[in-house]
Design an enzyme around this catalytic site. Structure first.
Site: not given
Ligand SMILES: NC(=O)C1=CN([C@@H]2O[C@H](COP(=O)(O)OP(=O)(O)OC[C@H]3O[C@@H](n4cnc5c(N)ncnc54)[C@H](O)[C@@H]3O)[C@@H](O)[C@H]2O)C=CC1
Ligand SMILES: CCCCC/C=C\C=C\C(=O)C/C=C\C/C=C\CCCC(=O)O
Length: 262
Positions: A15-16, A22-23, A25, A42, A157, A161, A193
């Site tokens: 998932g980058a 986030i991935g 980052a 991805d 979801y 998690k 964010d």
């Protein structure tokens, strides 16, 4: 403290494939810490190629691959791990980060978020475990604060998690993992964010209610997440560690519930 150095390591992040995610980052931070090779996995190829090209521009000495991979498909995820191993020779760090927040097609949410993370963790063991010819390593699973608390808008979801937290804690305690010198921990970010991609009323029936709730919350900077991921990787005392990442507390470690069974 015993340290694992990220310098020279080989990492795989699911998932980058989006520069704002986030991935990405996490991949960026691993490269900043001089990881030698990073594979971005991805399903969205166009932004995935853009993400790879952006990282190649910034980190010209590292080897950076984009691999099309659907984490909910056994053969696709196995193939991606094989590709990384054959290309780079080993794998040291695996970040299972891909997820979708889809309450409508909720089976896909279970398949991507929970099954994808479990399979990614077992594949990490297969490729990194010392009893299987690997050199040990670290797995970081991305959960969410919705893996610790519950809210009415996102039952499936949230269940996936919570499942990631439970799986991460249990597997870290498991002798197979300990003997193989593979550590596994999880991060539980609060609201970021930037919302997840494509999130909206087609995925979440009560989206307007969720939006109102979300708007009332402070945002967590991505740098909090990347700092926490680095600490979980570098400090070898962290195993089975579950960290909530909050706007005012980047590394709030959550202890397991206690319940004495008789
Ligand atoms: N954005 C937020 O407010 C928060 C996000 N998280 C978690 O952080 C992680 C990353 O989320 P974001 O970067 O914010 O969202 P995002 O939607 O940008 O990232 C998710 C990535 O996973 C990819 N993906 C989706 N299905 C896939 C599949 N089947 N196989 C491979 N890749 C797939 C998407 O294409 C996307 O690039 C997720 O696990 C999410 O649940 C946790 C807490 C808060
Ligand atoms: C279906 C679950 C909520 C999906 C909303 C999008 C991303 C949220 C990811 C999380 O892991 C949830 C984090 C915090 C919960 C609080 C609000 C949701 C944030 C919604 C938004 O920013 O648009």
């Amino acid at each position: 403290m015993n340290r694992m150095n990220i310098e020279g390591k080989v990492a795989l992040v699911t998932g980058a494939g989006h520069v704002k995610g986030i991935g990405y980052a996490i991949a960026h931070e691993l490269l900043r810490k001089n990881a030698k090779c990073v594979a971005l996995l991805d399903i969205n190829d166009l932004p995935g190629h853009e993400a790879r090209d952006e990282l190649r521009k910034q980190f010209s000495k590292a080897v950076i691959l984009y691999i099309h991979c659907d984490v909910s498909s056994k053969s696709s995820l196995e193939g991606a791990f094989e590709k990384v191993k054959s290309h780079f020779g080993c794998i040291d760090i695996v970040c299972n980060n891909a997820a979708v927040p889809n309450e409508t097609d909720w089976e896909s949410t279970v398949n991507v978020n929970l099954i994808g993370t479990i399979r990614g963790t077992y594949l990490a063991l297969d490729h990194m475990g010392v009893s299987r010819g690997g050199g040990g390593g670290v797995v970081i699973n991305t959960s969410s604060c919705l893996g610790i608390i519950t809210r009415p808008y996102s039952p499936v979801y949230g269940a996936t998690k919570h499942g990631i937290v439970a799986f991460t804690r249990s597997i870290a305690d498991n002798n197979t993992f300990k003997k193989n010198k593979v550590r596994v921990s999880a991060i539980c970010p609060a609201k970021m964010d930037r919302p997840m991609r494509n999130v909206g009323s087609t995925m979440i029936p009560d989206f307007e209610e969720l939006r109102k709730y979300a708007d009332s919350l402070s945002s967590t900077p991505k740098s909090h997440i990347t700092d926490t991921v680095v600490k979980l990787i570098e400090n070898t005392e962290y195993n089975g560690t579950i960290c909530v990442v909050l706007p005012d507390d980047p590394m709030k470690i959550i202890e397991p519930q206690t319940l004495t069974l008789v």
